[in-house]
Motif scaffolding. Structure first.
Motif, PDB file in Angstrom:
ATOM      1  N   SER A 145       0.802  -1.227   0.000  1.00 50.06           N
ATOM      2  CA  SER A 145       0.000   0.000   0.000  1.00 50.06           C
ATOM      3  C   SER A 145       0.836   1.279   0.000  1.00 50.06           C
ATOM      4  O   SER A 145       0.270   2.382  -0.068  1.00 50.06           O
ATOM      5  N   THR A 146       2.159   1.202   0.090  1.00 47.81           N
ATOM      6  CA  THR A 146       2.994   2.407   0.027  1.00 47.81           C
ATOM      7  C   THR A 146       2.813   3.063  -1.335  1.00 47.81           C
ATOM      8  O   THR A 146       2.978   2.421  -2.372  1.00 47.81           O
ATOM      9  N   THR A 147       2.480   4.333  -1.338  1.00 50.54           N
ATOM     10  CA  THR A 147       2.144   5.012  -2.584  1.00 50.54           C
ATOM     11  C   THR A 147       3.269   5.919  -3.071  1.00 50.54           C
ATOM     12  O   THR A 147       4.059   6.439  -2.282  1.00 50.54           O
ATOM     13  N   ALA A 148       3.316   6.095  -4.383  1.00 52.89           N
ATOM     14  CA  ALA A 148       4.244   7.034  -5.019  1.00 52.89           C
ATOM     15  C   ALA A 148       3.464   7.786  -6.091  1.00 52.89           C
ATOM     16  O   ALA A 148       3.122   7.225  -7.140  1.00 52.89           O
ATOM     17  N   THR A 149       3.147   9.043  -5.802  1.00 51.47           N
ATOM     18  CA  THR A 149       2.370   9.851  -6.736  1.00 51.47           C
ATOM     19  C   THR A 149       3.239  10.981  -7.292  1.00 51.47           C
ATOM     20  O   THR A 149       4.090  11.531  -6.579  1.00 51.47           O
ATOM     21  N   LYS A 150       3.032  11.327  -8.533  1.00 48.44           N
ATOM     22  CA  LYS A 150       3.835  12.372  -9.168  1.00 48.44           C
ATOM     23  C   LYS A 150       3.505  13.738  -8.566  1.00 48.44           C
ATOM     24  O   LYS A 150       2.357  14.067  -8.277  1.00 48.44           O
ATOM     25  N   SER A 151       4.532  14.546  -8.370  1.00 53.26           N
ATOM     26  CA  SER A 151       4.343  15.920  -7.897  1.00 53.26           C
ATOM     27  C   SER A 151       3.724  16.756  -9.014  1.00 53.26           C
ATOM     28  O   SER A 151       3.750  16.373 -10.186  1.00 53.26           O
TER      29      SER A 151
ATOM     30  N   ILE B 141       6.232  11.395  -4.904  1.00 50.77           N
ATOM     31  CA  ILE B 141       6.048  11.653  -3.481  1.00 50.77           C
ATOM     32  C   ILE B 141       5.644  10.328  -2.832  1.00 50.77           C
ATOM     33  O   ILE B 141       4.571   9.794  -3.093  1.00 50.77           O
ATOM     34  N   VAL B 142       6.544   9.794  -2.001  1.00 50.66           N
ATOM     35  CA  VAL B 142       6.375   8.436  -1.450  1.00 50.66           C
ATOM     36  C   VAL B 142       5.900   8.517  -0.002  1.00 50.66           C
ATOM     37  O   VAL B 142       6.511   9.194   0.832  1.00 50.66           O
ATOM     38  N   THR B 143       4.816   7.800   0.282  1.00 46.04           N
ATOM     39  CA  THR B 143       4.256   7.749   1.625  1.00 46.04           C
ATOM     40  C   THR B 143       3.849   6.321   1.954  1.00 46.04           C
ATOM     41  O   THR B 143       3.185   5.662   1.149  1.00 46.04           O
ATOM     42  N   GLY B 144       4.248   5.855   3.127  1.00 48.69           N
ATOM     43  CA  GLY B 144       3.873   4.502   3.547  1.00 48.69           C
ATOM     44  C   GLY B 144       4.826   3.966   4.587  1.00 48.69           C
ATOM     45  O   GLY B 144       5.601   4.711   5.194  1.00 48.69           O
ATOM     46  N   GLN B 145       4.768   2.669   4.789  1.00 49.28           N
ATOM     47  CA  GLN B 145       5.621   2.011   5.783  1.00 49.28           C
ATOM     48  C   GLN B 145       6.182   0.715   5.218  1.00 49.28           C
ATOM     49  O   GLN B 145       5.499  -0.009   4.486  1.00 49.28           O
ATOM     50  N   LYS B 146       7.428   0.441   5.570  1.00 47.27           N
ATOM     51  CA  LYS B 146       8.069  -0.817   5.223  1.00 47.27           C
ATOM     52  C   LYS B 146       8.573  -1.457   6.516  1.00 47.27           C
ATOM     53  O   LYS B 146       9.135  -0.776   7.373  1.00 47.27           O
TER      54      LYS B 146
ATOM     55  N   ALA C 233       9.434  -1.236  -3.475  1.00 50.66           N
ATOM     56  CA  ALA C 233       8.181  -1.494  -4.172  1.00 50.66           C
ATOM     57  C   ALA C 233       7.152  -0.464  -3.719  1.00 50.66           C
ATOM     58  O   ALA C 233       6.907  -0.305  -2.523  1.00 50.66           O
ATOM     59  N   VAL C 234       6.583   0.238  -4.671  1.00 54.84           N
ATOM     60  CA  VAL C 234       5.608   1.299  -4.378  1.00 54.84           C
ATOM     61  C   VAL C 234       4.415   1.143  -5.315  1.00 54.84           C
ATOM     62  O   VAL C 234       4.516   0.543  -6.379  1.00 54.84           O
ATOM     63  N   ARG C 235       3.311   1.730  -4.911  1.00 55.88           N
ATOM     64  CA  ARG C 235       2.113   1.677  -5.747  1.00 55.88           C
ATOM     65  C   ARG C 235       1.987   2.990  -6.520  1.00 55.88           C
ATOM     66  O   ARG C 235       1.726   4.043  -5.944  1.00 55.88           O
TER      67      ARG C 235
ATOM     68  N   GLY D  41      -0.227  -2.431 -10.543  1.00 53.04           N
ATOM     69  CA  GLY D  41      -0.072  -1.060 -10.061  1.00 53.04           C
ATOM     70  C   GLY D  41       1.228  -0.824  -9.323  1.00 53.04           C
ATOM     71  O   GLY D  41       1.458   0.260  -8.780  1.00 53.04           O
ATOM     72  N   ILE D  42       2.106  -1.835  -9.305  1.00 55.26           N
ATOM     73  CA  ILE D  42       3.348  -1.751  -8.533  1.00 55.26           C
ATOM     74  C   ILE D  42       4.528  -1.363  -9.418  1.00 55.26           C
ATOM     75  O   ILE D  42       4.680  -1.860 -10.535  1.00 55.26           O
ATOM     76  N   SER D  43       5.359  -0.468  -8.908  1.00 54.12           N
ATOM     77  CA  SER D  43       6.593  -0.057  -9.582  1.00 54.12           C
ATOM     78  C   SER D  43       7.748  -0.161  -8.599  1.00 54.12           C
ATOM     79  O   SER D  43       7.548  -0.327  -7.387  1.00 54.12           O
ATOM     80  N   LEU D  44       8.971  -0.060  -9.128  1.00 54.20           N
ATOM     81  CA  LEU D  44      10.162  -0.044  -8.290  1.00 54.20           C
ATOM     82  C   LEU D  44      10.823   1.321  -8.366  1.00 54.20           C
ATOM     83  O   LEU D  44      11.044   1.850  -9.455  1.00 54.20           O
ATOM     84  N   LEU D  45      11.145   1.872  -7.202  1.00 57.57           N
ATOM     85  CA  LEU D  45      11.851   3.145  -7.116  1.00 57.57           C
ATOM     86  C   LEU D  45      13.150   2.954  -6.336  1.00 57.57           C
ATOM     87  O   LEU D  45      13.198   2.173  -5.377  1.00 57.57           O
ATOM     88  N   PHE D  46      14.182   3.687  -6.733  1.00 59.56           N
ATOM     89  CA  PHE D  46      15.430   3.708  -5.982  1.00 59.56           C
ATOM     90  C   PHE D  46      15.362   4.923  -5.063  1.00 59.56           C
ATOM     91  O   PHE D  46      15.595   6.059  -5.477  1.00 59.56           O
TER      92      PHE D  46
END
Length: 453
Positions: A183-189, A196-201, A216-218, A226-231
Motif C-alpha cells: 500500500s505504500t504510494t508514489a504519486t507524481k508531484s 512523493i512516497v508515503t507509507g511504511q516498510k 516497491a511502491v504503488r 499497479g506496482i513499480s520499483l523506485l530507488f
C-alpha cells in the motif's frame, strides 16, 4: 585445468565429524565440481572464517562490527552475493575483473554462488551473513537488470565497491508474502519532477545501514499491475520524511532488521527502475535466487547443528557408556541425517538445473521446485536443531558453553521458515506452479496434435 574442466579429488585421510561437510568436501567424488570450484571453496573458507571468528559473541551483543561490511567489500566479497551469472559488463566497467582466488567474474557460475552461500553460513547463524549480503543480493540486481543507463552509471560503481549500501524494501506491516497488495504510494508531484512516497516498510534487512532502498511502491491501481520499483534515497532524507528504527527479532539479530516510515518523501522521477507498473515482474525475477539462497544457508545451518550433536554424543557419557552407544540416540540422529543429506542433494540438483537451463526457462520450470526446496529447508533445520537440543540436554538450553551454538541455531529456525515467503505459502505455491506448468504443456500438446489431424 580450466574452470570448466572436471577433476577428481583423493579421499581425505583425516577423520571428518559425521554430517559436518557436504560429501564433495570429504573427498568423495561428485559430478558437479571442478578445480575452479574447489579453489573457490578454499578461498571462501579461509576469508570468511577469519572474518567470522567472533560471530557467536556478535549475536549476544546484537550487532556486527562497523568495519565488517567494508572489509568484505574491499576484498570484492560482496559481489558473489549477486545471482549467477554475474553482471560482467557492468562489473568490469566499475573496475572489478576477478576475485582474489583468481576466479574471473565471467567464469563465476551457479556452483560458485552456492559454495559462497554455504561457506557464509558455516558458523550456523544467519545474522552475520545477512548483515553483509541481503541488500546486495536482492536490492542491487533490479538496478543492473532494469535500471536506465543513466541510473546505472550514477549508482552501480559505488554499490559494487560497497562505498554505498542499499536494501530491498518490499514487505509492509500488512503485506508480507502477499506482495501484490502493498500500500505504500508514489504519486507524481505537480511539477512532474518527483514521486512523493508515503507509507511504511517493515522487516527490512540491512535497512538501518542503507543509503538507498530498492522499494516497491504503488504508482497505479490495486493489484500487481499497479506496482513499480523506485530507488529511494534513505540517508539523505533522514529526518525529512524518512524515519528508521531497528527491530529486534528472535534469530538473525545482527542483520539490521528495520522499520521504515515514509512521509511525503521526494524521489526524482529519474529514480524509477524500468517502467511504471512493471515492479511485480521485476521482483519476481529474483525470487528463485532469494529462495534458493535461503535454502542453501538453512541447509548448512542444519548441518552445523547436527554435526555438533554427533560430535557431542560421541564424547558425552551417561549410565556407563557414551550416548552414541544408545540405539535411541543413533536412531534420532539417523532420521535427521536422512533429511539433511536428501535436502542437500536436492539443492545441488536445482543448482545444476539452473546452470544448464536458459534463465527464462529456469525461472518457470524451477520456480515451484525452488519454493518447495526453500520451505523444506526450514523443516529440515527445525528437525535437526530440535534433535541437537534434546541430545545436548541442559547444555542445549544455555547461551554459553558447550551448547552455545546449538541454542543459538535453535532460535534461527523461524527466521528461515517465514522470510522469503512463509512455509505454508511456498508449499502451496510450489504445487500450484507445477500443476500450472503441466496444464499449459498438456494444452500445447493437444493443440499440436489437433493441427496434425
Amino acid at each position: 585445468m580450466s574452470p570448466q574442466s572436471s577433476t577428481s579429488r583423493p579421499l581425505i585421510s583425516n577423520p571428518v565429524v559425521p554430517f559436518s561437510e557436504p560429501a564433495y568436501l570429504t573427498g568423495l567424488p561428485s559430478p558437479y565440481y571442478n578445480d575452479s570450484h574447489y579453489a573457490w571453496q578454499a578461498h571462501c573458507r579461509s576469508f570468511i572464517s577469519s572474518q567470522f571468528a567472533n560471530a557467536l559473541s556478535w549475536e549476544d551483543e546484537g550487532d556486527v562490527p562497523e568495519t565488517l561490511f567494508k572489509t568484505f567489500a574491499d576484498a570484492n566479497m560482496i559481489v558473489p552475493a549477486f545471482p549467477a551469472p554475474l553482471p560482467v559488463e557492468q562489473l568490469k566497467a566499475a573496475g572489478i575483473h576477478e576475485f582474489a582466488s583468481g576466479l574471473k567474474v565471467e567464469d563465476f557460475d551457479y556452483f560458485h554462488s552456492m559454495i559462497y552461500t554455504d561457506e557464509m553460513l558455516r558458523i550456523g547463524l544467519s545474522g552475520p551473513a545477512a548483515s553483509i549480503n541481503t541488500g546486495v543480493a536482492y536490492g542491487i540486481p533490479p538496478l543492473y537488470k532494469f535500471g536506465s543507463p543513466a541510473l546505472q552509471r550514477r549508482f552501480l560503481p559505488d554499490l559494487f565497491h560497497g562505498r554505498t549500501r542499499c536494501c530491498i524494501a518490499i514487505t509492509e506491516p500488512s503485506a508480507g508474502s502477499d506482495v501484490a497488495n502493498i500500500s505504500t504510494t508514489a504519486t507524481k508531484s505537480s511539477c512532474g519532477k518527483y514521486y512523493i512516497v508515503t507509507g511504511q516498510k517493515k522487516w527490512i534487512t540491512n535497512g538501518i545501514w542503507s543509503d538507498y532502498a530498492t522499494m516497491a511502491v504503488r504508482t497505479g491501481g490495486p493489484g500487481p499491475n499497479g506496482i513499480s520499483l523506485l530507488f529511494v534515497p534513505l540517508k539523505e532524507n533522514e529526518g525529512k520524511g524518512v524515519e528508521r528504527r531497528r527491530i529486534k527479532i528472535s534469530g538473525g539479530g545482527t542483520s539490521g532488521t528495520t522499520f521504515i516510515d515514509l512521509d511525503e518523501v521526494k524521489v526524482p522521477v529519474e529514480n524509477l527502475i524500468g517502467k511504471e507498473g512493471m515492479g511485480m515482474k521485476y521482483i519476481m525475477t529474483n525470487f528463485n535466487h532469494e529462495r534458493l539462497t535461503i535454502a542453501i544457508g538453512a541447509t548448512r545451518s542444519a548441518r552445523v547443528v547436527l554435526a555438533a550433536a554427533a560430535e557431542y554424543v560421541m564424547k558425552r557419557e551417561a549410565f556407563g557408556k557414551t550416548l552414541v552407544e544408545q540405539p535411541v540416540v543413533r536412531h534420532r540422529i539417523a532420521k535427521c541425517a536422512v533429511m539433511l543429506e536428501s535436502q542437500w542433494a536436492w539443492v545441488e540438483q536445482i543448482v545444476y538445473m539452473m546452470q544448464k537451463l536458459e534463465k527464462k526457462v529456469g525461472d518457470v520450470e524451477l520456480g515451484g521446485m525452488t519454493a518447495m526446496c526453500k520451505a523444506n529447508s526450514g523443516m529440515v533445520l527445525s528437525e535437526c536443531s530440535q534433535c541437537a537440543v534434546l541430545l545436548f540436554g541442559g547444555n542445549g538450553l544455555t547461551r554459553s558453553g558447550l551448547g552455545e551454538t546449538v541454542e543459538k541455531i535453535f532460535r534461527e529456525v523461524n527466521v528461515v521458515r517465514i522470510p522469503g515467503g512463509s512455509e505454508d505459502v511456498l508449499l502451496d505455491l510450489g504445487v500450484r506452479q507445477l500443476v500450472k506448468i503441466f496444464q499449459a504443456k498438456t494444452l500445447a500438446l493437444e493443440a499440436t496434435r489437433g493441427s496434425k489431424l
